[in-house]
Design a protein around this motif. Structure first.
Motif, PDB file in Angstrom:
ATOM      1  N   VAL A   1       0.824  -1.205   0.000  1.00 48.72           N
ATOM      2  CA  VAL A   1       0.000   0.000   0.000  1.00 48.72           C
ATOM      3  C   VAL A   1       0.865   1.265   0.000  1.00 48.72           C
ATOM      4  CG1 VAL A   1      -0.255   0.277   2.507  1.00 48.72           C
ATOM      5  CG2 VAL A   1      -2.128   0.937   1.007  1.00 48.72           C
ATOM      6  N   TYR A   2       2.075   1.199   0.530  1.00 47.41           N
ATOM      7  CA  TYR A   2       2.979   2.359   0.521  1.00 47.41           C
ATOM      8  C   TYR A   2       3.881   2.375  -0.702  1.00 47.41           C
ATOM      9  CZ  TYR A   2       2.131   4.655   5.015  1.00 47.41           C
ATOM     10  OH  TYR A   2       1.585   5.397   6.046  1.00 47.41           O
ATOM     11  N   ALA A   3       3.823   1.327  -1.516  1.00 48.02           N
ATOM     12  CA  ALA A   3       4.688   1.239  -2.684  1.00 48.02           C
ATOM     13  C   ALA A   3       3.919   1.458  -3.986  1.00 48.02           C
ATOM     14  CB  ALA A   3       5.383  -0.121  -2.709  1.00 48.02           C
ATOM     15  N   ARG A   4       2.779   2.098  -3.905  1.00 54.03           N
ATOM     16  CA  ARG A   4       1.977   2.477  -5.063  1.00 54.03           C
ATOM     17  C   ARG A   4       1.409   3.872  -4.782  1.00 54.03           C
ATOM     18  NH1 ARG A   4       4.201  -1.719  -5.590  1.00 54.03           N
ATOM     19  NH2 ARG A   4       3.427  -3.683  -6.494  1.00 54.03           N
ATOM     20  N   TYR A   5       0.919   4.559  -5.806  1.00 55.40           N
ATOM     21  CA  TYR A   5       0.409   5.917  -5.574  1.00 55.40           C
ATOM     22  C   TYR A   5      -1.087   5.951  -5.285  1.00 55.40           C
ATOM     23  CZ  TYR A   5      -1.615   6.765 -10.311  1.00 55.40           C
ATOM     24  OH  TYR A   5      -2.373   6.756 -11.462  1.00 55.40           O
ATOM     25  N   ASP A   6      -1.695   4.786  -5.025  1.00 60.16           N
ATOM     26  CA  ASP A   6      -3.138   4.721  -4.824  1.00 60.16           C
ATOM     27  C   ASP A   6      -3.613   5.407  -3.545  1.00 60.16           C
ATOM     28  OD1 ASP A   6      -4.366   2.588  -6.974  1.00 60.16           O
ATOM     29  OD2 ASP A   6      -2.269   2.227  -6.506  1.00 60.16           O
ATOM     30  N   VAL A   7      -2.764   5.503  -2.517  1.00 63.71           N
ATOM     31  CA  VAL A   7      -3.154   6.246  -1.313  1.00 63.71           C
ATOM     32  C   VAL A   7      -3.398   7.709  -1.662  1.00 63.71           C
ATOM     33  CG1 VAL A   7      -2.368   7.070   0.936  1.00 63.71           C
ATOM     34  CG2 VAL A   7      -2.028   4.674   0.309  1.00 63.71           C
ATOM     35  N   MET A   8      -2.604   8.256  -2.584  1.00 62.79           N
ATOM     36  CA  MET A   8      -2.774   9.649  -2.998  1.00 62.79           C
ATOM     37  C   MET A   8      -4.117   9.845  -3.696  1.00 62.79           C
ATOM     38  SD  MET A   8       1.048  10.394  -4.486  1.00 62.79           S
ATOM     39  CE  MET A   8       2.519  10.253  -3.467  1.00 62.79           C
ATOM     40  N   VAL A   9      -4.473   8.905  -4.564  1.00 62.54           N
ATOM     41  CA  VAL A   9      -5.762   8.985  -5.258  1.00 62.54           C
ATOM     42  C   VAL A   9      -6.908   8.856  -4.264  1.00 62.54           C
ATOM     43  CG1 VAL A   9      -7.147   8.033  -7.128  1.00 62.54           C
ATOM     44  CG2 VAL A   9      -4.661   7.910  -7.257  1.00 62.54           C
ATOM     45  N   THR A  10      -6.768   7.922  -3.329  1.00 62.76           N
ATOM     46  CA  THR A  10      -7.820   7.703  -2.333  1.00 62.76           C
ATOM     47  C   THR A  10      -8.008   8.944  -1.461  1.00 62.76           C
ATOM     48  OG1 THR A  10      -7.266   5.355  -2.314  1.00 62.76           O
ATOM     49  CG2 THR A  10      -8.577   6.171  -0.477  1.00 62.76           C
ATOM     50  N   ALA A  11      -6.933   9.642  -1.162  1.00 64.32           N
ATOM     51  CA  ALA A  11      -7.038  10.869  -0.364  1.00 64.32           C
ATOM     52  C   ALA A  11      -7.929  11.895  -1.065  1.00 64.32           C
ATOM     53  CB  ALA A  11      -5.650  11.450  -0.113  1.00 64.32           C
ATOM     54  N   VAL A  12      -7.768  12.038  -2.381  1.00 71.01           N
ATOM     55  CA  VAL A  12      -8.602  12.968  -3.148  1.00 71.01           C
ATOM     56  C   VAL A  12     -10.061  12.521  -3.107  1.00 71.01           C
ATOM     57  CG1 VAL A  12      -9.026  13.964  -5.427  1.00 71.01           C
ATOM     58  CG2 VAL A  12      -6.672  13.617  -4.637  1.00 71.01           C
ATOM     59  N   ALA A  13     -10.298  11.212  -3.230  1.00 69.12           N
ATOM     60  CA  ALA A  13     -11.662  10.690  -3.210  1.00 69.12           C
ATOM     61  C   ALA A  13     -12.321  10.895  -1.849  1.00 69.12           C
ATOM     62  CB  ALA A  13     -11.650   9.206  -3.572  1.00 69.12           C
ATOM     63  N   VAL A  14     -11.580  10.650  -0.777  1.00 68.85           N
ATOM     64  CA  VAL A  14     -12.124  10.849   0.572  1.00 68.85           C
ATOM     65  C   VAL A  14     -12.484  12.321   0.779  1.00 68.85           C
ATOM     66  CG1 VAL A  14     -11.520  10.849   3.032  1.00 68.85           C
ATOM     67  CG2 VAL A  14     -10.992   8.853   1.614  1.00 68.85           C
ATOM     68  N   ALA A  15     -11.607  13.226   0.373  1.00 65.43           N
ATOM     69  CA  ALA A  15     -11.883  14.658   0.507  1.00 65.43           C
ATOM     70  C   ALA A  15     -13.132  15.043  -0.293  1.00 65.43           C
ATOM     71  CB  ALA A  15     -10.674  15.468   0.041  1.00 65.43           C
ATOM     72  N   ALA A  16     -13.284  14.461  -1.484  1.00 67.32           N
ATOM     73  CA  ALA A  16     -14.447  14.773  -2.322  1.00 67.32           C
ATOM     74  C   ALA A  16     -15.737  14.338  -1.646  1.00 67.32           C
ATOM     75  CB  ALA A  16     -14.304  14.091  -3.681  1.00 67.32           C
ATOM     76  N   LEU A  17     -15.768  13.120  -1.117  1.00 67.25           N
ATOM     77  CA  LEU A  17     -16.996  12.623  -0.484  1.00 67.25           C
ATOM     78  C   LEU A  17     -17.346  13.402   0.776  1.00 67.25           C
ATOM     79  CD1 LEU A  17     -16.826   8.736  -0.813  1.00 67.25           C
ATOM     80  CD2 LEU A  17     -18.364  10.314  -1.983  1.00 67.25           C
ATOM     81  N   LEU A  18     -16.335  13.724   1.569  1.00 64.98           N
ATOM     82  CA  LEU A  18     -16.607  14.468   2.799  1.00 64.98           C
ATOM     83  C   LEU A  18     -17.081  15.887   2.500  1.00 64.98           C
ATOM     84  CD1 LEU A  18     -13.646  13.275   5.046  1.00 64.98           C
ATOM     85  CD2 LEU A  18     -16.048  12.604   5.204  1.00 64.98           C
ATOM     86  N   ALA A  19     -16.680  16.426   1.344  1.00 64.76           N
ATOM     87  CA  ALA A  19     -17.126  17.766   0.958  1.00 64.76           C
ATOM     88  C   ALA A  19     -18.503  17.743   0.305  1.00 64.76           C
ATOM     89  CB  ALA A  19     -16.126  18.399  -0.008  1.00 64.76           C
ATOM     90  N   GLY A  20     -18.956  16.554  -0.113  1.00 66.05           N
ATOM     91  CA  GLY A  20     -20.126  16.447  -0.968  1.00 66.05           C
ATOM     92  C   GLY A  20     -21.396  17.077  -0.449  1.00 66.05           C
ATOM     93  N   ALA A  21     -21.704  16.897   0.831  1.00 67.43           N
ATOM     94  CA  ALA A  21     -22.984  17.359   1.359  1.00 67.43           C
ATOM     95  C   ALA A  21     -23.095  18.886   1.363  1.00 67.43           C
ATOM     96  CB  ALA A  21     -23.178  16.813   2.777  1.00 67.43           C
ATOM     97  N   ARG A  22     -22.041  19.560   1.792  1.00 65.86           N
ATOM     98  CA  ARG A  22     -22.105  21.019   1.961  1.00 65.86           C
ATOM     99  C   ARG A  22     -21.481  21.800   0.812  1.00 65.86           C
ATOM    100  NH1 ARG A  22     -20.884  22.504   8.290  1.00 65.86           N
ATOM    101  NH2 ARG A  22     -22.597  21.292   9.225  1.00 65.86           N
ATOM    102  N   HIS A  23     -20.549  21.176   0.107  1.00 63.70           N
ATOM    103  CA  HIS A  23     -19.809  21.902  -0.931  1.00 63.70           C
ATOM    104  C   HIS A  23     -19.794  21.087  -2.222  1.00 63.70           C
ATOM    105  CE1 HIS A  23     -18.473  24.508   2.344  1.00 63.70           C
ATOM    106  NE2 HIS A  23     -18.082  23.420   2.994  1.00 63.70           N
ATOM    107  N   PRO A  24     -20.920  21.026  -2.925  1.00 63.57           N
ATOM    108  CA  PRO A  24     -20.991  20.186  -4.131  1.00 63.57           C
ATOM    109  C   PRO A  24     -20.012  20.596  -5.221  1.00 63.57           C
ATOM    110  CG  PRO A  24     -22.934  21.592  -3.912  1.00 63.57           C
ATOM    111  CD  PRO A  24     -22.197  21.689  -2.625  1.00 63.57           C
ATOM    112  N   ARG A  25     -19.721  21.892  -5.339  1.00 66.35           N
ATOM    113  CA  ARG A  25     -18.754  22.315  -6.359  1.00 66.35           C
ATOM    114  C   ARG A  25     -17.362  21.786  -6.047  1.00 66.35           C
ATOM    115  NH1 ARG A  25     -21.992  26.943  -5.818  1.00 66.35           N
ATOM    116  NH2 ARG A  25     -23.069  27.539  -7.756  1.00 66.35           N
ATOM    117  N   ALA A  26     -16.986  21.857  -4.779  1.00 67.97           N
ATOM    118  CA  ALA A  26     -15.681  21.320  -4.386  1.00 67.97           C
ATOM    119  C   ALA A  26     -15.628  19.818  -4.622  1.00 67.97           C
ATOM    120  CB  ALA A  26     -15.397  21.631  -2.918  1.00 67.97           C
ATOM    121  N   MET A  27     -16.723  19.148  -4.319  1.00 69.31           N
ATOM    122  CA  MET A  27     -16.776  17.710  -4.553  1.00 69.31           C
ATOM    123  C   MET A  27     -16.592  17.395  -6.037  1.00 69.31           C
ATOM    124  SD  MET A  27     -19.942  15.117  -4.394  1.00 69.31           S
ATOM    125  CE  MET A  27     -19.718  13.482  -5.099  1.00 69.31           C
TER     126      MET A  27
END
Length: 411
Positions: A134-160
């Motif tokens: 998991v630390y030897a691929r860049y997928d954690v970086m992609v997942t971080a963007v996805a987590v931020a998008a979902l957490l922003a989704g309810a209040r900030h749809p444009r940011a999501m």
């Protein structure tokens, strides 16, 4: 009492995170050697090779293993920010920092009224279950963007929308986060961001979309659901072979194309189900956005002709967001995914030689891991449908007609 329990839970989070992540760093830095194939070779050889090509001002046009959208170049180039470290060490450090950022986002979300710290615990526990890969691929970086998008989704749809589009240009799958977006502004923001980033990438360096042609001749990866057909068939005289192809160990030979086509058909069927769900869904709650994203990516991962171990971190990240919401219907599928993560580290890298050889141990591990993913997919899809799609109410019975001639009962 509940507040006290939550505080204690959150207090233990950084302790467990530090211990588990230190262990992962010790493995990828080779202070201790993790059994099985060297999982860091992708960073030390492939990523570092791409780094040199990208720095020259072009995408890796001659390398068919470059199968990523143009924004992936940012992840590959990012170790250059830590020029005082060698490439591989800088990459591992940046992935660890990104891991910490995801934890901070989940803790912040879990502390809000009506939320739960369970999501943060899913991330803290789930990531190390996958081992050093998991630390030897860049997928954690992609997942971080996805987590931020979902957490922003309810209040900030444009940011999501913007984050989902950027994530899709890192590794495609975050586009599915928009499935349950309620507001058109999320889609508009995603479209604008996608056009701007993709256009800038195409103008900056040639070959931004060469990756679209580099997967046409792929086989069936040995860890995928479809690969189980050939693992069993090898014991009955199947004449194909297993070899490194397009950056992964794949089955090549008779009927591989048919099985790969079948996998694409299953993915298409899953997409059709998701579209039908979106058209019929009516009871959309705060947690539905995360639940739907989790179901969509779970379907995509399970039916894919490639299920690389690092794909599991996508599911861990989305599962963590789901359990930030106490109303989420995904608790059982999340538990199954966490068990599947543990089985994944057993099949790769620990006993990958058994998987490649299709022996009894390898078959058992693959049937168990892929079976857990199939079960999680079916249970999650059913839970999402039942929670959001209203059932047709039976037609009311006609009133019973009064019988004429009846004598009323006198009081």
């Amino acid at each position: 009492m509940k507040t006290t329990g939550t505080r204690r839970s959150l207090a233990w989070l950084p302790v467990v995170w530090c211990l588990t992540r230190l262990t992962l760093l010790l493995f990828v830095l080779k202070v201790y050697v993790f059994p099985g194939p060297d999982v860091t070779s992708d960073v030390q050889v492939i990523y570092q090779g791409w780094y040199g090509v990208l720095r020259s001002g072009t995408f890796p046009l001659e390398d068919v293993t470059w199968q990523y959208p143009p924004a992936a170049a940012l992840a590959i180039l990012s170790p250059g920010l830590l020029s005082f470290l060698d490439y591989a060490t800088a990459f591992f450090v940046l992935v660890c920092v990104t891991d910490l950022v995801v934890l901070a986002l989940l803790v912040y979300a879990g502390r809000r009224p009506g939320r739960s710290p369970r999501g943060a615990w899913v991330w803290v526990i789930g990531v190390p279950l996958l081992g050093p890969t998991v630390y030897a691929r860049y997928d954690v970086m992609v997942t971080a963007v996805a987590v931020a998008a979902l957490l922003a989704g309810a209040r900030h749809p444009r940011a999501m929308g913007a984050l989902a589009a950027f994530g899709a240009l890192l590794k495609v799958w975050p586009a599915m986060l928009l499935l349950a977006a309620r507001r058109g502004s999320a889609w508009v923001s995603a479209l604008v961001t996608g056009v701007v980033v993709a256009g800038a990438s195409a103008l900056a360096m040639p070959g931004a979309f060469a990756f679209l042609t580099f997967q046409r001749d792929r086989g069936t990866e040995v860890e995928s659901l479809g690969a189980l057909v050939f693992h069993v068939a090898r014991h009955f005289g199947w004449q194909g072979e297993v070899r490194l192809n397009y950056g992964s160990i794949e089955f090549l030979g008779p009927y591989v194309q048919e099985v790969s086509t079948g996998a694409l058909f299953l993915t298409g069927a899953a997409f059709g189900w998701l579209v039908l769900w979106r058209l019929l869904a009516r009871r959309l709650e705060e947690h539905t956005l995360a639940d739907a994203a989790f179901v969509a990516v779970l379907m995509f991962t399970t039916t894919s002709r490639v299920i690389s171990p690092q794909y599991m971190v996508w599911l861990v990240g989305l599962a963590a967001v789901c359990l930030c919401f106490p109303g989420s219907r995904m608790r059982m599928p999340v538990a199954l995914v966490l068990v599947a993560c543990f089985v994944t580290v057993l099949e790769f890298p620990l006993y990958f030689a058994s998987v490649v050889a299709s022996d009894g141990l390898g078959l058992t591990l693959l049937f168990l891991r892929n079976g857990l993913l199939v079960a999680a997919t079916l249970i999650a899809a059913r839970a999402l449908w039942r929670a959001t799609v209203p059932t047709a109410l039976p037609a009311p019975r006609p009133a019973r007609p009064a019988v004429t001639g009846e004598t009323p009962v006198s009081s």
